[in-house]
Design an enzyme around this catalytic site. Structure first.
Site, PDB file in Angstrom:
ATOM      1  N   THR A   1      10.775  -6.419  16.646  1.00 49.81           N
ATOM      2  CA  THR A   1      12.147  -6.867  16.764  1.00 49.81           C
ATOM      3  C   THR A   1      12.767  -7.960  16.942  1.00 49.81           C
ATOM      4  O   THR A   1      14.053  -8.194  17.054  1.00 49.81           O
ATOM      5  CB  THR A   1      12.576  -5.912  18.048  1.00 49.81           C
ATOM      6  OG1 THR A   1      11.985  -6.430  19.103  1.00 49.81           O
ATOM      7  CG2 THR A   1      12.250  -4.346  18.160  1.00 49.81           C
TER       8      THR A   1
ATOM      9  N   ASN B   1       0.925  -1.090  -0.020  1.00 51.57           N
ATOM     10  CA  ASN B   1      -0.078  -0.091   0.034  1.00 51.57           C
ATOM     11  C   ASN B   1       0.905   1.321   0.078  1.00 51.57           C
ATOM     12  O   ASN B   1       2.139   1.252  -0.050  1.00 51.57           O
ATOM     13  CB  ASN B   1      -1.027  -0.106   1.172  1.00 51.57           C
ATOM     14  CG  ASN B   1      -2.349   0.714   0.811  1.00 51.57           C
ATOM     15  OD1 ASN B   1      -2.378   1.696   0.014  1.00 51.57           O
ATOM     16  ND2 ASN B   1      -3.211   0.166   1.576  1.00 51.57           N
TER      17      ASN B   1
ATOM     18  N   HIS C   1      23.324  -0.096  12.644  1.00 55.03           N
ATOM     19  CA  HIS C   1      24.598   0.880  12.583  1.00 55.03           C
ATOM     20  C   HIS C   1      25.231   0.290  13.959  1.00 55.03           C
ATOM     21  O   HIS C   1      24.652  -0.335  14.888  1.00 55.03           O
ATOM     22  CB  HIS C   1      24.515   2.470  12.814  1.00 55.03           C
ATOM     23  CG  HIS C   1      24.185   2.978  11.320  1.00 55.03           C
ATOM     24  ND1 HIS C   1      25.004   3.451  10.470  1.00 55.03           N
ATOM     25  CD2 HIS C   1      22.739   3.242  10.916  1.00 55.03           C
ATOM     26  CE1 HIS C   1      24.260   3.818   9.527  1.00 55.03           C
ATOM     27  NE2 HIS C   1      22.993   3.716   9.709  1.00 55.03           N
TER      28      HIS C   1
END
Length: 185
Positions: free
Chosen positions: A162, A84, A114
């Site tokens: 996560t 979408n 990072h």
């Protein structure tokens, strides 16, 4: 051209000729995205996507504009996928979206992190994101580097994923937690 050595590469030192190669592809991707996002002609959008993605977008799959990606060449999209509006993919580490996946508006798939050490913070950690067949990601979902969303899983709107999501489960929240198994009629 893709840079396959970067897909799921883990820690990568962000120096030397690699940065120039990536920056050149990012610049080309930005140009293609401007054209993709500003045209209403489906054939023209598909043509732009052919230059953006590592493999052609299947005719049964749809990406609604506006769409953003930083690299583009490390995204692979399967059959019957619906993406979408307002989605953003950070795909240098690889994004794999398998068949029959639904992705809600404003979803972010992130394959780049990072280094925590400030002296090396510009270095990258590249981990692929994988969305397995039949998964459904609601609106405004964020999927972090290295996460796999299992087959037929549902990720509730606004979730930040996560960790891997098991197949046939519903997850939601920040961070996303398992709520229950998928209900089947």
């Amino acid at each position: 051209m893709p840079l396959p050595q970067l897909i799921n590469a883990g820690p990568v030192s962000w120096t030397g000729p690699l940065t120039e190669q990536v920056d050149a592809i990012v610049a080309e991707t930005s140009s293609q995205l401007m054209s993709f996002n500003q045209t209403s002609a489906e054939s023209e959008r598909r043509s732009r996507l052919t230059h953006l993605l590592s493999t052609p977008l299947p005719s049964s799959s749809v990406i609604n504009p506006p769409f953003q990606t930083d690299f583009g060449r490390h995204t692979v999209i399967g059959q019957d996928v619906f993406i979408n509006r307002d989605c953003f993919f950070v795909d240098l580490g690889g994004i794999y979206i398998e068949d029959h996946v639904l992705i809600g508006p404003r979803t972010m798939l992130i394959s780049v992190g990072h280094n925590e050490d400030p002296a090396h913070r510009r270095d990258l950690i590249l981990k692929s994101v994988r969305i397995k067949p039949g998964a459904w990601l609601g609106a405004n979902v964020t999927v972090n580097p290295g996460v796999t969303i299992g087959e037929n899983a549902i990720v509730g709107a606004g979730a930040v994923v996560t960790r891997d999501v098991p197949a046939n489960t519903v997850v939601a929240g920040v961070p996303a937690k398992i709520l229950r198994p998928i209900r089947q009629n």
